[in-house]
Design a protein around this motif. Structure first.
Motif, PDB file in Angstrom:
ATOM      1  N   GLU A  20     -10.540   3.814   7.407  1.00 62.24           N
ATOM      2  CA  GLU A  20      -9.592   4.925   7.426  1.00 62.24           C
ATOM      3  C   GLU A  20      -8.440   4.665   6.447  1.00 62.24           C
ATOM      4  O   GLU A  20      -8.005   5.565   5.728  1.00 62.24           O
ATOM      5  N   ARG A  22      -8.568   2.810   3.706  1.00 60.84           N
ATOM      6  CA  ARG A  22      -9.097   2.993   2.345  1.00 60.84           C
ATOM      7  C   ARG A  22      -9.169   4.474   1.991  1.00 60.84           C
ATOM      8  O   ARG A  22      -8.817   4.880   0.881  1.00 60.84           O
ATOM      9  N   SER A  23      -9.599   5.283   2.944  1.00 62.54           N
ATOM     10  CA  SER A  23      -9.689   6.728   2.720  1.00 62.54           C
ATOM     11  C   SER A  23      -8.305   7.325   2.482  1.00 62.54           C
ATOM     12  O   SER A  23      -8.126   8.147   1.576  1.00 62.54           O
ATOM     13  N   ASP A  27      -6.865   9.213  -0.859  1.00 65.60           N
ATOM     14  CA  ASP A  27      -6.228  10.533  -0.784  1.00 65.60           C
ATOM     15  C   ASP A  27      -4.845  10.506  -1.427  1.00 65.60           C
ATOM     16  O   ASP A  27      -4.464  11.428  -2.142  1.00 65.60           O
TER      17      ASP A  27
END
Length: 61
Positions: A20, A22-23, A27
């Motif tokens: 999460e 890394r995501s 973003d």
């Protein structure tokens, strides 16, 4: 504080949180990139507008 909050996180939970994170970082990088592109476009448009205004004031078009 609940008992669940005091327990250590499992390996699967840690891996999920890492994914999460890394995501979210990806973003944020995309958002910063779009923001920089927008600021550059606005600056260019503003510069072009100022040049056009000066040309009109000088009677050049």
């Amino acid at each position: 504080m609940s008992i669940a909050a005091a327990l250590p996180l499992s390996e699967a939970q840690l891996l999920g949180m890492q994914a999460e994170l890394r995501s979210l970082r990806a973003d944020m990088r995309a958002l910063v990139s779009r923001s920089r592109a927008f600021k550059a476009a606005v600056g260019k448009r503003r510069d072009e507008g100022m040049i056009a205004k000066l040309r009109r004031q000088l009677g050049l078009g």
